[in-house]
Design a protein around this motif. Sequence first.
Motif, short mmCIF file in Angstrom:
data_model
loop_
_atom_site.label_atom_id
_atom_site.label_comp_id
_atom_site.label_asym_id
_atom_site.label_seq_id
_atom_site.Cartn_x
_atom_site.Cartn_y
_atom_site.Cartn_z
N SER A 196 0.82 -1.21 0.00
CA SER A 196 0.00 0.00 0.00
C SER A 196 0.86 1.27 0.00
CB SER A 196 -0.94 0.00 1.22
OG SER A 196 -1.96 0.96 1.07
N GLY A 224 -4.55 -2.86 -1.36
CA GLY A 224 -5.98 -3.05 -1.19
C GLY A 224 -6.69 -2.44 -2.38
N ASP A 276 -7.48 1.21 -1.25
CA ASP A 276 -6.56 1.69 -0.22
C ASP A 276 -6.04 3.11 -0.46
OD1 ASP A 276 -4.90 1.26 -2.35
OD2 ASP A 276 -3.45 0.01 -1.28
N GLN A 280 -10.53 -4.02 0.66
CA GLN A 280 -9.61 -3.56 1.70
C GLN A 280 -9.21 -2.10 1.48
OE1 GLN A 280 -9.07 -5.31 4.36
NE2 GLN A 280 -10.19 -7.04 3.48
N LEU A 294 -6.01 -3.26 5.26
CA LEU A 294 -5.17 -4.20 4.52
C LEU A 294 -4.16 -4.88 5.45
CD1 LEU A 294 -4.15 -5.44 1.85
CD2 LEU A 294 -2.70 -3.41 1.58
N GLN A 344 -5.08 -8.08 7.39
CA GLN A 344 -5.26 -9.36 6.68
C GLN A 344 -3.99 -10.20 6.81
OE1 GLN A 344 -8.47 -9.50 5.77
NE2 GLN A 344 -8.39 -7.41 6.58
#
Length: 291
Positions: A154, A231, A234, A270, A275, A278
């Motif tokens: 991300s 994500g 994101d 997400q 994110l 996970q």
Amino acid sequence: MKRVFKGYSILKPVLIIAMLFFTVIQSNAQQLKPTDSGYAPVNGIKVYYEVYGEGRPLVLLHGAFYTIQMNWGQLIPELSKTRKVIAIELQGHGHTPFSNRKLDLATLASDVEGVMNYLKVDSADVAGYSMGGSVAYKLAIQSPKRVRKLVIISSTYKSSGWLPAVTNAFKGFKPEFFSNSPMKAAYDAVAPDTTKWTKFLEQMIAFAGTPFDMGDSNISKITSPVLIISGDNDGLDKIELMKTYQLLGGGVSADLGPMPKSHLAIVPSQGHVSLMMQTKTILGYLDDFLK
């Protein structure tokens, strides 16, 4: 006033999710103690690090306002079963003292290399989340021989890699937004001088609001295999993300040629903060890529 309120309306749900994230880590993370920890004197400051496990080195770089445990607390116990995990807290974050030294990506990347020198690590796999991902990109550009494989979670190498709503939110950041936040609680728990909180925020807000671009040509020259994890919602511009993947050799038809050495993973449903919650998904991608 309208611009500031708009920035707060975006930031507030992020802080709420971050609070839930921090609560999950505090309640579920294994109480794993580092095999080594301390401060590395680099570039005029002392940078805090923690080492877990044994094996091939893996350097972890956290996101903005985070600490090692807040960002990586659920992943370190699993990663350290087969790897020597080196987690670093960047300038002003966590245990690393606040410094008036100018904050920029080149300096932070140099700090990471300095910690590696201090720990006598010639090369390592490097994983960075959010701000830590940008630092990881910079490290791979500045010191390519130090990075074996690169994991970017991300994050982006340029400001335009974020959606306009995110960059606009950065402009609206104010220190008071972080009052009673999980970031403040994490900082108070480990910072060597908690009176520096406001100065730290002001420094980080200025840093977050400064445009940056490491250059497409530099990204295309990265020789390390890169795993990008994002994500689907994101805050990253997915068109720009795909361009990044293409610069790294991806986005081809592997049925008509060899599979690229770099990988792209888009995790559905997400956001930026969720994110990192996970754990099993991220571990699965990391284990497959870092083998």
